[in-house]
Design a protein around this motif. Structure first.
Motif, short mmCIF file in Angstrom:
data_model
loop_
_atom_site.label_atom_id
_atom_site.label_comp_id
_atom_site.label_asym_id
_atom_site.label_seq_id
_atom_site.Cartn_x
_atom_site.Cartn_y
_atom_site.Cartn_z
N ILE B 134 0.80 -1.23 0.00
CA ILE B 134 0.00 0.00 0.00
C ILE B 134 0.84 1.28 0.00
CG2 ILE B 134 -0.26 -0.01 2.52
CD1 ILE B 134 -3.02 1.00 0.02
N ASP B 138 0.40 4.55 -2.33
CA ASP B 138 0.22 5.91 -1.81
C ASP B 138 1.28 6.87 -2.34
OD1 ASP B 138 -1.97 5.29 -0.29
OD2 ASP B 138 -0.85 4.94 1.56
N HIS B 170 -5.13 -0.09 6.09
CA HIS B 170 -4.37 0.05 4.84
C HIS B 170 -4.39 -1.26 4.04
CE1 HIS B 170 -2.69 4.00 5.96
NE2 HIS B 170 -2.83 3.53 7.18
#
Lengths: 102, 308
Positions: B134, B138, B170
């Motif tokens: 993740i 991001d 997340h």
């Protein structure tokens, strides 16, 4: 300032589907926890204009974004400003990597 | 602020080499399940995404980053990727305290126990428990994120996994929302608290529940922990900016700018502190960031484990 009107087409490759939805009301800049120099409104305006020089002269600015989603939550145009910033990051990362191979 | 390019390339390098952002060998990073009796077979698995296990390392590395942010030494961060993974892992193990590691591991043990008490059948497969990628997403490194996500999803599909029980927002978001789009594989993804049904106990206290952005806004799940706590007679006091409008803890900026991260978490801390109640977090990033500024905060699983 040089402009690239078809920049939005490049951004589509990086997942940005709504470059022109934004009408620059500034709600995103008002709600953003950064409270920083009209972020992200100013960068979205540059993307709409295709003002690549302005985006690339200080690309670090894009990484101030927390990707918290408040701007997207509150955008009256549902323009998804958070995703636009993420798309710009992808664009810049891709550009960095491609420039390594030149 | 660090040069994002240096940080992104370092994280991408680590994920490619070790499948986690710190370059830490898995056997050092993921040890919470040792000596914990857990089912090893089944198509429904607990998938931690290695986030809680990384919490002590995140705390240490961001402390180090904060020490030389905006200094001339900051540019040497790009050289970190040339450090061998095993050495980085050993360094991380030496830097993190046993107490911190034990606290993080306890959160995962609590979650496993809570699921068992609620009659949820699940297995734990450490060989399949991977970081979701993740942070790459991001930070805008879509290329490395997609490559990593395909690897993780491929492993899960190959093992016949159908359901993933997640423990942090997340990883939940990555697996539930992003993986189907970028890997073509879809799993039933449930946050652990969605499966708990325990009530009763005698909480008799008030807490300030901090909604993480991904649970509060992206996944709209914050009413469930709230309800669970109420079921234990624990009142969630109103917090300024909650649920869909929750305030970020600043965590997402900590790898690029610890200073910015600190400024944002201080604003959130003040909002939570104004309630006068102890704070409950349900995300390892929020938990770590709030702890850093001296907040009286504990993980949701700790309070649930005491009541259940």
């Amino acid at each position: 300032m040089a402009v690239t009107p078809e920049f939005f087409e490049q951004l589509e490759r990086f997942g940005v589907a709504k470059t022109f939805e934004c009408f620059n009301c500034g709600t995103c800049a008002a709600i953003c926890p950064l409270v920083y120099e009209h972020f992200p409104r100013k960068l979205i305006r540059y993307a709409q204009l295709g003002a690549l020089d302005r985006i690339l002269e200080n690309p670090k600015e894009l990484w101030r974004c927390l990707h918290c989603g408040l701007c997207t939550q509150t955008c009256p145009r549902e323009a998804n400003p958070g995703e636009l910033i993420l798309g710009l990051r992808r664009f810049v990362v891709d550009r960095w990597r491609r420039s390594q191979h030149v | 602020m660090f040069n994002p390019r240096d940080i992104i390339e370092l994280i991408a390098h680590n994920v490619k080499k070790s499948r986690n952002p710190f370059g830490v060998p898995r056997m050092i990073l993921n040890r919470w399940w040792w000596r914990t009796p857990l089912e090893k077979k089944g198509d429904s698995i607990l998938f931690t995404g290695l986030m809680y296990q990384s919490l002590p390392i995140i705390a240490k590395t961001t402390d180090q980053l904060a020490a030389f942010e905006d200094s001339p030494r900051a540019r040497y961060i790009r050289l970190a990727r040339y450090m061998p993974g095993a050495l980085a892992g050993l360094g991380a193990a030496l830097l993190t305290g046993r107490k911190e590691r034990r606290q993080s591991d306890q959160i995962l043990k609590n979650i496993a126990t809570l699921l068992q008490k609620s009659g949820v059948r699940f297995a734990y497969r450490p060989d399949l428990d991977h970081y979701s990628g993740i942070l790459l997403y991001d930070l805008g490194d879509q290329e490395t994120f997609v490559e990593h996500a395909r690897y993780v999803a491929g492993q899960l599909k190959h093992a016949g996994i159908r359901r993933l029980i997640t423990v942090d927002p997340h990883t939940t978001y990555a697996l539930r929302e992003l993986y189907p789009k970028v890997t073509g594989h879809r799993f039933e993804v449930r946050a652990y608290f969605e499966l708990l049904n325990a009530t009763g106990g005698n909480g008799q206290r008030k807490v300030a529940l901090h909604d993480p952005c991904f649970y509060g806004r992206y996944l709209e799940l914050s009413d469930i922990p709230n309800r669970l706590l109420n079921g234990f007679n624990i009142e969630c006091v109103p917090v300024k900016n909650s649920a869909n409008f929750t305030h970020c803890c600043g965590g997402p900026a900590e790898s690029i700018s610890p200073k910015l991260s600190h400024a944002v978490v201080m604003r959130r801390f003040k909002e939570l502190q104004a309630t006068g109640a102890p704070i409950v977090a349900m995300c390892p990033i929020c938990l770590g960031n709030l702890k850093k500024v001296g907040a009286d905060v504990e993980d949701l699983s700790m309070i649930l484990a005491r009541c259940a």
